[in-house]
Design an enzyme around this catalytic site. Structure first.
Site, PDB file in Angstrom:
ATOM      1  N   LYS A 179       0.911  -1.223   0.057  1.00  0.00           N
ATOM      2  CA  LYS A 179       0.083   0.014  -0.010  1.00  0.00           C
ATOM      3  C   LYS A 179       1.062   1.324  -0.019  1.00  0.00           C
ATOM      4  O   LYS A 179       0.330   2.297  -0.179  1.00  0.00           O
ATOM      5  CB  LYS A 179      -0.891  -0.159   1.325  1.00  0.00           C
ATOM      6  CG  LYS A 179      -1.978  -1.363   1.367  1.00  0.00           C
ATOM      7  CD  LYS A 179      -2.418  -0.999   2.959  1.00  0.00           C
ATOM      8  CE  LYS A 179      -3.175  -2.237   3.004  1.00  0.00           C
ATOM      9  NZ  LYS A 179      -3.515  -2.283   4.607  1.00  0.00           N
ATOM     10  N   ASP A 230      14.793  -1.211   0.355  1.00  0.00           N
ATOM     11  CA  ASP A 230      15.423  -1.324   1.672  1.00  0.00           C
ATOM     12  C   ASP A 230      16.730  -2.403   1.269  1.00  0.00           C
ATOM     13  O   ASP A 230      17.792  -2.104   0.765  1.00  0.00           O
ATOM     14  CB  ASP A 230      14.570  -1.490   2.658  1.00  0.00           C
ATOM     15  CG  ASP A 230      15.054  -1.714   4.104  1.00  0.00           C
ATOM     16  OD1 ASP A 230      16.127  -1.277   4.269  1.00  0.00           O
ATOM     17  OD2 ASP A 230      14.306  -2.475   5.064  1.00  0.00           O
TER      18      ASP A 230
HETATM   19  P1  5GP Z   1      12.783  -4.429   0.907  1.00  0.00           P
HETATM   20  O1  5GP Z   1      13.667  -4.714   2.096  1.00  0.00           O
HETATM   21  O2  5GP Z   1      12.406  -5.809   0.355  1.00  0.00           O
HETATM   22  O3  5GP Z   1      13.597  -3.470   0.001  1.00  0.00           O
HETATM   23  O4  5GP Z   1      11.739  -3.272   1.389  1.00  0.00           O
HETATM   24  C1  5GP Z   1      10.241  -4.061   1.522  1.00  0.00           C
HETATM   25  C2  5GP Z   1       9.329  -3.126   2.044  1.00  0.00           C
HETATM   26  O5  5GP Z   1       9.578  -3.021   3.434  1.00  0.00           O
HETATM   27  C3  5GP Z   1       9.398  -1.814   1.490  1.00  0.00           C
HETATM   28  O6  5GP Z   1       8.476  -1.687   0.200  1.00  0.00           O
HETATM   29  C4  5GP Z   1       8.506  -1.085   2.372  1.00  0.00           C
HETATM   30  O7  5GP Z   1       7.028  -1.336   2.425  1.00  0.00           O
HETATM   31  C5  5GP Z   1       9.103  -1.750   3.671  1.00  0.00           C
HETATM   32  N1  5GP Z   1      10.089  -1.003   4.338  1.00  0.00           N
HETATM   33  C6  5GP Z   1      11.235  -0.816   4.390  1.00  0.00           C
HETATM   34  N2  5GP Z   1      11.959   0.263   4.859  1.00  0.00           N
HETATM   35  C7  5GP Z   1      11.064   0.646   5.527  1.00  0.00           C
HETATM   36  C8  5GP Z   1      11.073   1.826   6.516  1.00  0.00           C
HETATM   37  O8  5GP Z   1      11.998   2.326   6.797  1.00  0.00           O
HETATM   38  N3  5GP Z   1       9.497   2.185   6.963  1.00  0.00           N
HETATM   39  C9  5GP Z   1       8.454   1.463   6.676  1.00  0.00           C
HETATM   40  N4  5GP Z   1       7.286   2.024   6.881  1.00  0.00           N
HETATM   41  N5  5GP Z   1       8.783   0.245   5.580  1.00  0.00           N
HETATM   42  C10 5GP Z   1       9.745   0.064   5.175  1.00  0.00           C
END
Ligand code: 5GP
Length: 180
Positions: free
Chosen positions: A46, A106
């Site tokens: 979302k 991330d």
């Molecule tokens: P990935 O680790 O796969 O790159 O990130 C996956 C998802 O984790 C992102 O699309 C996001 O929804 C969530 N995410 C990563 N870092 C943060 C953060 O600092 N805050 C929030 N609210 N969600 C995060």
């Protein structure tokens, strides 16, 4: 700050004016790159919704949108590393110019999985647009053409980024710290 979760503190990292200016700049860059083409935007639910609705108002090009949802943090401050599609596209992307619109890169696991999965559907091109990136957290290298802001390794909320579904309505990106 008008509201906070008990035991948590918020500190503004990117204010409303900076966000709106950067989204406008990204829109202008994307519009130049896709001038004369049809661009199909895939918003990852979302957390990328607010970014998408602001971004498309700076895209005076021919666009369409679709939505996808993947599993993510699930009320935790730490990623599980597990990625699965929980809502697939309604559209066929074969032969189309496609762009993934994501809230934050991330570890890179989500977008890495999504790009590998979407490439099997043979779009004519596939690019990535992320509002935020935490480069120091990367596990999977992600080649994102459009990135709004590089931020430090902090948990952020606001502008549709949540903690346990809260804070999506904040107009800023704020760092959330749990009280020790
Ligand atoms: P990935 O680790 O796969 O790159 O990130 C996956 C998802 O984790 C992102 O699309 C996001 O929804 C969530 N995410 C990563 N870092 C943060 C953060 O600092 N805050 C929030 N609210 N969600 C995060």
């Amino acid at each position: 700050m008008p509201f906070t979760t008990p035991g948590a503190q918020l500190k503004v990292l990117i204010d409303e004016r900076q966000l709106q200016q950067r989204v406008k700049d990204l829109g202008e860059q994307i519009s130049r790159d896709y001038q004369g083409k049809h661009l199909h935007l895939i918003c990852i639910l979302k957390g990328a919704c607010v970014f998408l609705v602001d971004l498309i108002r700076h895209l005076p090009v021919d666009i369409s949108i679709d939505f996808m949802a993947v599993s993510s943090y699930a009320n935790s401050l730490h990623t599980s590393g597990e990625v699965k599609i929980v809502k697939d596209l309604d559209s066929i992307i074969q032969g189309r110019e496609v762009m993934i619109v994501e809230d934050i890169l991330d570890t890179g696991l989500t977008v890495d999985y999504l790009t590998r999965s979407l490439r099997t559907r043979a779009p004519s091109s596939l690019s990535i647009c992320a509002l935020l990136s935490k480069p120091t957290r990367r596990i999977k290298e992600v080649n994102a053409t459009y990135v709004g802001f590089e931020i430090p390794d902090e948990f952020v909320v606001g502008y549709d980024l949540d903690f346990a579904e809260r804070y999506r309505n904040l107009p800023t990106i704020s760092v959330m710290k749990k009280d020790e």
